[in-house]
Design a protein around this motif. Sequence first.
Motif, PDB file in Angstrom:
ATOM      1  N   HIS A  91      40.670  65.958 106.220  1.00  0.00           N
ATOM      2  CA  HIS A  91      40.810  66.737 104.990  1.00  0.00           C
ATOM      3  C   HIS A  91      39.456  67.329 104.587  1.00  0.00           C
ATOM      4  CE1 HIS A  91      42.134  67.920 101.003  1.00  0.00           C
ATOM      5  NE2 HIS A  91      41.095  67.280 100.509  1.00  0.00           N
ATOM      6  N   GLN A  92      38.414  66.514 104.660  1.00  0.00           N
ATOM      7  CA  GLN A  92      37.082  66.995 104.301  1.00  0.00           C
ATOM      8  C   GLN A  92      36.649  68.114 105.249  1.00  0.00           C
ATOM      9  OE1 GLN A  92      36.951  65.786 101.146  1.00  0.00           O
ATOM     10  NE2 GLN A  92      34.765  65.725 101.514  1.00  0.00           N
ATOM     11  N   GLN A  93      36.902  67.920 106.544  1.00  0.00           N
ATOM     12  CA  GLN A  93      36.522  68.920 107.537  1.00  0.00           C
ATOM     13  C   GLN A  93      37.296  70.224 107.303  1.00  0.00           C
ATOM     14  OE1 GLN A  93      37.312  67.674 111.533  1.00  0.00           O
ATOM     15  NE2 GLN A  93      35.951  69.191 112.439  1.00  0.00           N
ATOM     16  N   LEU A  94      38.593  70.104 107.026  1.00  0.00           N
ATOM     17  CA  LEU A  94      39.407  71.292 106.759  1.00  0.00           C
ATOM     18  C   LEU A  94      38.924  71.994 105.497  1.00  0.00           C
ATOM     19  CD1 LEU A  94      41.849  73.041 107.453  1.00  0.00           C
ATOM     20  CD2 LEU A  94      43.255  71.478 106.103  1.00  0.00           C
ATOM     21  N   ARG A  95      38.608  71.226 104.491  1.00  0.00           N
ATOM     22  CA  ARG A  95      38.121  71.804 103.241  1.00  0.00           C
ATOM     23  C   ARG A  95      36.814  72.561 103.473  1.00  0.00           C
ATOM     24  NH1 ARG A  95      36.509  68.380  97.906  1.00  0.00           N
ATOM     25  NH2 ARG A  95      35.771  70.156  96.710  1.00  0.00           N
ATOM     26  N   GLN A  96      35.899  71.951 104.218  1.00  0.00           N
ATOM     27  CA  GLN A  96      34.633  72.619 104.514  1.00  0.00           C
ATOM     28  C   GLN A  96      34.880  73.892 105.322  1.00  0.00           C
ATOM     29  OE1 GLN A  96      32.410  69.567 106.494  1.00  0.00           O
ATOM     30  NE2 GLN A  96      31.846  68.515 104.598  1.00  0.00           N
ATOM     31  N   HIS A  97      35.813  73.808 106.271  1.00  0.00           N
ATOM     32  CA  HIS A  97      36.134  74.984 107.074  1.00  0.00           C
ATOM     33  C   HIS A  97      36.696  76.098 106.186  1.00  0.00           C
ATOM     34  CE1 HIS A  97      37.535  77.426 110.410  1.00  0.00           C
ATOM     35  NE2 HIS A  97      38.735  77.453 109.851  1.00  0.00           N
ATOM     36  N   LEU A  98      37.607  75.737 105.296  1.00  0.00           N
ATOM     37  CA  LEU A  98      38.196  76.751 104.413  1.00  0.00           C
ATOM     38  C   LEU A  98      37.156  77.345 103.465  1.00  0.00           C
ATOM     39  CD1 LEU A  98      41.654  75.154 103.570  1.00  0.00           C
ATOM     40  CD2 LEU A  98      41.203  77.149 105.010  1.00  0.00           C
ATOM     41  N   GLU A  99      36.262  76.505 102.954  1.00  0.00           N
ATOM     42  CA  GLU A  99      35.206  77.011 102.071  1.00  0.00           C
ATOM     43  C   GLU A  99      34.290  77.968 102.825  1.00  0.00           C
ATOM     44  OE1 GLU A  99      33.320  73.520 100.475  1.00  0.00           O
ATOM     45  OE2 GLU A  99      34.892  73.182  99.002  1.00  0.00           O
ATOM     46  N   ALA A 100      33.925  77.591 104.070  1.00  0.00           N
ATOM     47  CA  ALA A 100      33.066  78.461 104.873  1.00  0.00           C
ATOM     48  C   ALA A 100      33.784  79.759 105.206  1.00  0.00           C
ATOM     49  CB  ALA A 100      32.641  77.734 106.151  1.00  0.00           C
TER      50      ALA A 100
END
Length: 149
Positions: A91-100
């Motif tokens: 979830h954290q990785q996906l969130r960071q990916h979406l933010e980037a």
Amino acid sequence: MLRKSFDIPEAELARAKRAADRANLSLNEYLRRAVVARNDGHDHASAMTELATDMRRQLDDFRSESAQSMAALLTTAKRLGELHQLMHADHQQLRQHLEANTAEQLAHMKTFLMDALPMALAMGTERTSTPSPGATDWPQPRQAPKARG
């Protein structure tokens, strides 16, 4: 066939005679009942010993099954905890990916608008019509196309 011979001490025989008289029984009947009661007692004791042994075995089986179940539950709980951590990391990785990705898209939009704005301003100043009184020099926004029905 059993041979009937009893070696009962005199004092015990006298006690048995008094107990038989109090119970209003013959000495023979009293002794027979005493032997039967004693044998029944041994039979009951043997049955109780077998029952206790069986209960101990069942209790040991239950304890073993309980221990195995507890170990399985602990293993499952550990796996669920690990799964929760993995899902949280994903979830954290996906969130960071979406933010980037969002930041990248916004940067592209900004670049596009910065490139398009001077052209739009330049196109707006080349108008041949005279603006009406009180109008600003800013180009008017385009109307959205009407939906076809």
